[in-house]
Design an enzyme around this catalytic site. Structure first.
Site, PDB file in Angstrom:
ATOM      1  N   HIS A   8       0.827  -1.209   0.000  1.00  0.00           N
ATOM      2  CA  HIS A   8       0.000   0.000   0.000  1.00  0.00           C
ATOM      3  C   HIS A   8       0.863   1.262   0.000  1.00  0.00           C
ATOM      4  O   HIS A   8       2.032   1.236   0.371  1.00  0.00           O
ATOM      5  CB  HIS A   8      -0.928   0.005   1.215  1.00  0.00           C
ATOM      6  CG  HIS A   8      -0.217  -0.003   2.528  1.00  0.00           C
ATOM      7  ND1 HIS A   8       0.350   1.140   3.069  1.00  0.00           N
ATOM      8  CD2 HIS A   8       0.033  -0.998   3.402  1.00  0.00           C
ATOM      9  CE1 HIS A   8       0.915   0.844   4.225  1.00  0.00           C
ATOM     10  NE2 HIS A   8       0.734  -0.465   4.446  1.00  0.00           N
ATOM     11  N   GLU A  81      -3.527  -7.318   7.537  1.00  0.00           N
ATOM     12  CA  GLU A  81      -2.220  -7.378   8.191  1.00  0.00           C
ATOM     13  C   GLU A  81      -2.329  -8.075   9.547  1.00  0.00           C
ATOM     14  O   GLU A  81      -3.379  -8.044  10.189  1.00  0.00           O
ATOM     15  CB  GLU A  81      -1.683  -5.949   8.385  1.00  0.00           C
ATOM     16  CG  GLU A  81      -0.240  -5.921   8.814  1.00  0.00           C
ATOM     17  CD  GLU A  81       0.375  -4.538   8.731  1.00  0.00           C
ATOM     18  OE1 GLU A  81       1.372  -4.325   9.426  1.00  0.00           O
ATOM     19  OE2 GLU A  81      -0.124  -3.691   7.975  1.00  0.00           O
TER      20      GLU A  81
END
Length: 107
Positions: A8, A81
């Protein structure tokens, strides 16, 4: 088949050095520009499928590519995550003052 694994774009917590983990932190302005540049850079790399974490920072990055290539995004909770528990939102320097042995062992 080619597989592109993309991280990201930048978030405010990246700038501050904070551990994000499962916290749903969005991209900052730099991160949005990075995602746009990534989408531009992927123009000549045809994408047929996009899989993304549902977390804002990952999804915003994926959306830039998806919009440029007109490809749907498949969000997978398995791509979230890992959780860092009470370390989330803290910087490594701060964690070292309270959990040095555990942090060094983990690292």
């Amino acid at each position: 088949m080619k597989l592109y694994i993309i991280r990201h774009g930048q978030t405010d917590w990246n700038v501050l050095g904070k551990i994000q983990g499962r916290q749903d932190i969005p991209l900052n302005e730099t991160g949005r520009r990075q995602a746009a540049c990534l989408a531009k850079g992927m123009e000549h790399r045809p994408v047929t499928m996009i899989f993304s974490s549902p977390q804002k920072r990952a999804l915003e990055t994926a959306q830039a590519i998806a919009a440029a290539q007109n490809v749907p995004i498949h969000t997978l909770p398995q791509l979230v995550e890992i959780g860092y528990g009470n370390w989330e939102g803290r910087r490594a320097e701060d964690i070292l003052t309270t959990d040095r042995e555990l942090y060094e062992s983990w690292w």
